[in-house]
Design a protein around this motif. Structure first.
Motif, PDB file in Angstrom:
ATOM      1  N   LEU A 572     -78.303 -42.419  63.428  1.00 18.27           N
ATOM      2  CA  LEU A 572     -77.132 -41.963  62.545  1.00 18.27           C
ATOM      3  C   LEU A 572     -76.972 -40.148  62.123  1.00 18.27           C
ATOM      4  O   LEU A 572     -75.910 -40.187  62.450  1.00 18.27           O
ATOM      5  N   GLU A 573     -78.464 -39.318  63.623  1.00 16.95           N
ATOM      6  CA  GLU A 573     -78.281 -38.528  63.267  1.00 16.95           C
ATOM      7  C   GLU A 573     -77.894 -38.151  64.258  1.00 16.95           C
ATOM      8  O   GLU A 573     -77.344 -37.094  64.026  1.00 16.95           O
ATOM      9  N   ALA A 574     -77.650 -38.886  65.305  1.00 24.23           N
ATOM     10  CA  ALA A 574     -76.954 -38.261  66.623  1.00 24.23           C
ATOM     11  C   ALA A 574     -76.146 -38.459  65.948  1.00 24.23           C
ATOM     12  O   ALA A 574     -74.747 -37.558  66.574  1.00 24.23           O
ATOM     13  N   ILE A 575     -75.600 -39.666  65.775  1.00 27.30           N
ATOM     14  CA  ILE A 575     -73.635 -39.450  65.646  1.00 27.30           C
ATOM     15  C   ILE A 575     -73.498 -38.306  64.287  1.00 27.30           C
ATOM     16  O   ILE A 575     -72.473 -37.732  64.569  1.00 27.30           O
ATOM     17  N   LYS A 576     -74.168 -37.901  63.325  1.00 22.69           N
ATOM     18  CA  LYS A 576     -73.957 -36.618  62.261  1.00 22.69           C
ATOM     19  C   LYS A 576     -73.949 -35.493  63.767  1.00 22.69           C
ATOM     20  O   LYS A 576     -73.359 -34.637  63.313  1.00 22.69           O
ATOM     21  N   HIS A 577     -75.497 -34.854  64.188  1.00 22.91           N
ATOM     22  CA  HIS A 577     -74.771 -34.490  64.754  1.00 22.91           C
ATOM     23  C   HIS A 577     -73.411 -34.056  65.979  1.00 22.91           C
ATOM     24  O   HIS A 577     -72.647 -32.943  66.444  1.00 22.91           O
ATOM     25  N   LYS A 578     -72.907 -35.462  66.934  1.00 22.46           N
ATOM     26  CA  LYS A 578     -72.251 -34.940  67.682  1.00 22.46           C
ATOM     27  C   LYS A 578     -70.764 -35.143  67.264  1.00 22.46           C
ATOM     28  O   LYS A 578     -69.655 -34.299  67.179  1.00 22.46           O
ATOM     29  N   LYS A 579     -70.772 -35.833  65.879  1.00 23.79           N
ATOM     30  CA  LYS A 579     -69.657 -35.210  65.175  1.00 23.79           C
ATOM     31  C   LYS A 579     -68.954 -33.348  64.582  1.00 23.79           C
ATOM     32  O   LYS A 579     -68.267 -33.326  64.727  1.00 23.79           O
ATOM     33  N   GLU A 580     -70.950 -33.335  64.400  1.00 19.74           N
ATOM     34  CA  GLU A 580     -70.149 -31.596  64.762  1.00 19.74           C
ATOM     35  C   GLU A 580     -69.961 -30.879  65.385  1.00 19.74           C
ATOM     36  O   GLU A 580     -69.211 -30.277  65.602  1.00 19.74           O
ATOM     37  N   GLU A 581     -70.367 -31.245  66.789  1.00 19.06           N
ATOM     38  CA  GLU A 581     -70.434 -30.554  68.014  1.00 19.06           C
ATOM     39  C   GLU A 581     -68.675 -31.028  68.398  1.00 19.06           C
ATOM     40  O   GLU A 581     -67.781 -29.398  68.449  1.00 19.06           O
ATOM     41  N   MET A 582     -68.254 -32.334  67.300  1.00 20.03           N
ATOM     42  CA  MET A 582     -66.730 -32.380  68.179  1.00 20.03           C
ATOM     43  C   MET A 582     -65.929 -31.464  66.997  1.00 20.03           C
ATOM     44  O   MET A 582     -64.853 -30.652  67.612  1.00 20.03           O
ATOM     45  N   ILE A 583     -66.483 -31.259  65.972  1.00 18.85           N
ATOM     46  CA  ILE A 583     -65.040 -30.186  65.431  1.00 18.85           C
ATOM     47  C   ILE A 583     -65.253 -29.235  65.659  1.00 18.85           C
ATOM     48  O   ILE A 583     -64.534 -28.518  65.620  1.00 18.85           O
ATOM     49  N   ARG A 584     -66.528 -28.560  66.663  1.00 19.16           N
ATOM     50  CA  ARG A 584     -66.570 -27.136  66.515  1.00 19.16           C
ATOM     51  C   ARG A 584     -65.709 -27.290  68.044  1.00 19.16           C
ATOM     52  O   ARG A 584     -64.899 -25.755  67.698  1.00 19.16           O
ATOM     53  N   ALA A 585     -65.438 -28.182  68.157  1.00 17.13           N
ATOM     54  CA  ALA A 585     -65.386 -28.324  69.534  1.00 17.13           C
ATOM     55  C   ALA A 585     -63.689 -28.184  69.086  1.00 17.13           C
ATOM     56  O   ALA A 585     -62.928 -27.184  69.911  1.00 17.13           O
ATOM     57  N   GLU A 586     -63.421 -28.624  68.307  1.00 24.84           N
ATOM     58  CA  GLU A 586     -61.644 -29.216  68.211  1.00 24.84           C
ATOM     59  C   GLU A 586     -61.240 -27.500  67.886  1.00 24.84           C
ATOM     60  O   GLU A 586     -60.030 -27.017  67.664  1.00 24.84           O
ATOM     61  N   ARG A 587     -61.581 -27.411  66.648  1.00 28.75           N
ATOM     62  CA  ARG A 587     -61.912 -25.697  66.035  1.00 28.75           C
ATOM     63  C   ARG A 587     -61.125 -24.368  67.490  1.00 28.75           C
ATOM     64  O   ARG A 587     -61.295 -23.573  67.327  1.00 28.75           O
ATOM     65  N   ALA A 588     -62.541 -24.721  67.716  1.00 31.84           N
ATOM     66  CA  ALA A 588     -62.186 -23.566  69.343  1.00 31.84           C
ATOM     67  C   ALA A 588     -61.322 -23.720  70.416  1.00 31.84           C
ATOM     68  O   ALA A 588     -60.853 -23.230  71.302  1.00 31.84           O
ATOM     69  N   GLY A 589     -60.855 -25.139  70.351  1.00 38.21           N
ATOM     70  CA  GLY A 589     -59.998 -25.198  71.061  1.00 38.21           C
ATOM     71  C   GLY A 589     -60.097 -26.198  72.381  1.00 38.21           C
ATOM     72  O   GLY A 589     -60.017 -26.336  72.991  1.00 38.21           O
TER      73      GLY A 589
END
Length: 611
Positions: A572-589
């Motif tokens: 669950l912690e790994a999924i949470k961190h991956k989702k945070e990374e995905m959001i940052r990548a989307e915001r950075a284009g």
């Protein structure tokens, strides 16, 4: 299993012989509450009991300060011992035969010095006792004691002695037995000469009253001068063994009677305590050359429910009794005051009127603290005129207003109305209600500012803060460890399925120790398991797990559910961190990176479902 240099059979013998309720009960006044015993914690200040002892698993736990452990840990904490020293003490009390000794290098310097001083004080007490009973030098002191009504039986019971008039008799004997004289001076047995050329006896030409610690070890002396001079009474100075503000004369003898009655009778001096003992007051103790202190009160509150203060009847004694009420009430101890007539002290009263009358009229007839406060205040008013009476009643009503019990308040008001019939009960009671409201408005709603969890005077204005909920995996680890500590088969199943993959480091350490404990052939035994930890942090965590009644079930399905919940957390912690990374990548284009993160999240979620 070995515990340092301590043989396994010594540890087992100590834990098997002693019951934790008996060990803790020597220091804490315990009362039964369900399957457990409760009392005031000896490790922090509190007014409502949060200290719990579980006879079933032989553990203690404080819900306030979180102190916990088995009986060995308790002795370590209460006495300041190392683990080996605590085991040795318990083994000696159990009269276990063993050849193991704590090596000197394992003892602290203080512990080594204390050990020597205990021996020296015991030798000195026996020496002075022998001189009193068996020598020409001791005859005047023996005749003096007998003239005061002290029987030979009491002399033996209290190990009374006599210090001869020679300047260095004790010094010579201590030196002959190779006791280090500088340490003997530090320990209060002897004094250094002013010119630095040697040592002198601390006590000379005095009747000696040995002072003991709660375990019955001699730690100091009180001496009553036989001839002319000052001071009439002399106590040992404070040392690493003796603290006047914490020690109570005769407590080690009085303890059984105190535990049985729940009551302490507090005297001012040695002779009063001794004579009262002979009169049947076996729960009597005394302060020594010092007024009652908060430390004394804190010690008493852990062992008794009530104190009867029986000080001298003169002005100084009654002033001291009045002062003691505030100290005892602050510690949460109900206090009664025994009044002696005509400025007499307990020794004189018993000598004149006898033991039976002392017990019935003085001790059993003690005033409540409120009655005494009112009587104490009375002497400041002229009751021969109306103004004096009115002012006295107002003062008495202000004292009564601080009483929490409505029934007690009504009783005291009735007593005033009966004595001063020119004032109606309703009138006095109306004034009481006014003062009571003023008192409540001024009083802080909390009695323990530093410990919000222990505010027992809530009166409805404050709200109890609910404990925060633990994460599911955290609760699962606690539940699982609790079962494992009581079930060897469950522990083996967990070892195979989970190993040390607990998410909380402390829990992982507890599991590792538990696997080792069972691997060495031990059966479930919480007390022995805690003894194997020998780590205060781990013992506290294990004690909390064992004492909080968190186990909901032990069937195989529940155990596997716990294991699954624990394994899920890293995913669950790994999924949470991956989702945070995905959001940052989307915001950075960074669309490609975001897509890769999404793919990894799907993989992790499939793995999670498979658990």
């Amino acid at each position: 299993m070995s515990y340092g240099r301590i043989p396994d059979e010594v540890i087992e013998g100590v834990l098997k012989h002693h019951d934790i309720v008996d060990v803790v009960g020597k220091y804490v006044h315990l009362t039964k509450q369900g399957q457990r015993m409760t009392g005031l914690c000896p490790f922090h200040s509190e007014k409502s009991p949060s200290f719990s002892v579980n006879p079933g698993n032989q553990l203690y736990y404080c819900f306030g300060c979180k102190a916990s452990g088995n009986l060995i840990r308790f002795v370590m904490e209460i006495e300041g011992y190392t683990f080996p020293e605590a085991v040795m003490q318990l083994a000696e009390e159990a009269q276990l035969d063993y050849e193991w000794e704590v090596p000197d290098e394992a003892k602290s310097k203080d512990q080594q010095e204390k050990s020597i001083l205990y021996q020296a004080y015991e030798f000195t007490a026996k020496l002075y006792h022998h001189i009193l009973l068996n020598t020409e030098q001791g005859k005047p002191a023996l005749e003096y004691l007998r003239s005061r009504g002290v029987t030979d039986k009491w002399i033996e019971q209290f190990q009374l002695g006599y210090a001869p008039t020679m300047w260095d008799r004790l010094v010579q004997l201590l030196e002959k037995r190779e006791y280090p004289l500088p340490l003997m001076e530090k320990g209060g047995l002897i004094s250094a000469k002013s010119d630095g050329t040697g040592y002198l006896d601390k006590f000379r030409d005095r009747v000696i009253f040995p002072i003991h610690d709660p375990k019955g070890r001699v730690i100091a002396f009180g001496g009553r001068l036989m001839g002319e001079g000052q001071p009439k009474y002399l106590n040992s100075p404070e040392t690493i063994l003796f603290n006047k503000s914490r020690s109570l004369f005769n407590y080690h003898r009085a303890r059984p009677a105190i535990r049985k009655s729940g009551q302490v009778v507090l005297f001012e001096g040695y002779m009063d305590t001794l004579k009262a003992w002979g009169a049947g007051i076996e729960n009597g103790v005394a302060t020594m050359g010092t007024s009652l202190t908060e430390d004394h009160a804190d010690f008493i509150r852990r062992h008794a429910d009530q104190v009867i203060v029986c000080y001298d009847g003169d002005q100084a004694g009654q002033n001291a009794a009045y002062k003691s009420i505030g100290i005892l009430n602050k510690a949460g101890i109900p206090a009664g005051i025994a009044l002696l007539p005509d400025g007499m002290d307990p020794d004189e009263y018993i000598g004149r009127y006898g033991a039976s009358r002392f017990r019935k009229e003085i001790i059993e007839g003690a005033l409540t603290s409120v009655q005494y406060k009112i009587r104490y205040a009375r002497r400041n008013f002229n009751l021969n005129n109306e103004t004096g009476i009115r002012t006295y009643i107002e003062t008495a009503v202000k004292i009564i207003a601080e009483v929490n019990s409505p029934l007690e308040r009504e009783q005291y008001v009735k007593e005033l109305a009966r004595e001063f019939q020119e004032y109606e009960f309703e009138t006095i009671n109306q004034q009481l209600n006014t003062y009571r409201q003023e008192y409540l408005n001024k009083r802080d709603i909390r009695d323990n500012k530093d410990k919000s969890w222990n505010n027992v005077m809530n009166n409805g204005k404050g709200r109890e803060k609910k404990p925060s909920l633990l994460p599911r995996y955290h609760t699962a680890e606690i539940q699982l460890l609790a079962v494992m500590m009581h079930d060897r088969e469950v522990a083996e199943h967990v070892r195979q399925q989970l190993g040390e993959q607990f998410n909380i480091e402390t829990h992982a350490a507890l599991a590792a120790y538990l696997y080792a404990f069972y691997a060495q052939g031990n059966e479930p035994d919480a007390s022995r398991y805690l003894a194997a930890l020998q780590d205060e942090r781990l013992e506290s965590a294990a004690g909390q797990i064992l004492m909080t009644d968190t186990v909901q079930g032990t069937n195989p399905q529940v155990i596997d559910d716990y294991i699954r919940e624990i394994k899920k957390h890293p995913q669950l912690e790994a999924i949470k961190h991956k989702k945070e990374e995905m959001i940052r990548a989307e915001r950075a284009g960074e669309i490609a990176l975001a897509a890769q993160m999404a793919s990894e999240i799907l993989t992790l979620e499939r793995q999670l479902k498979a658990l």
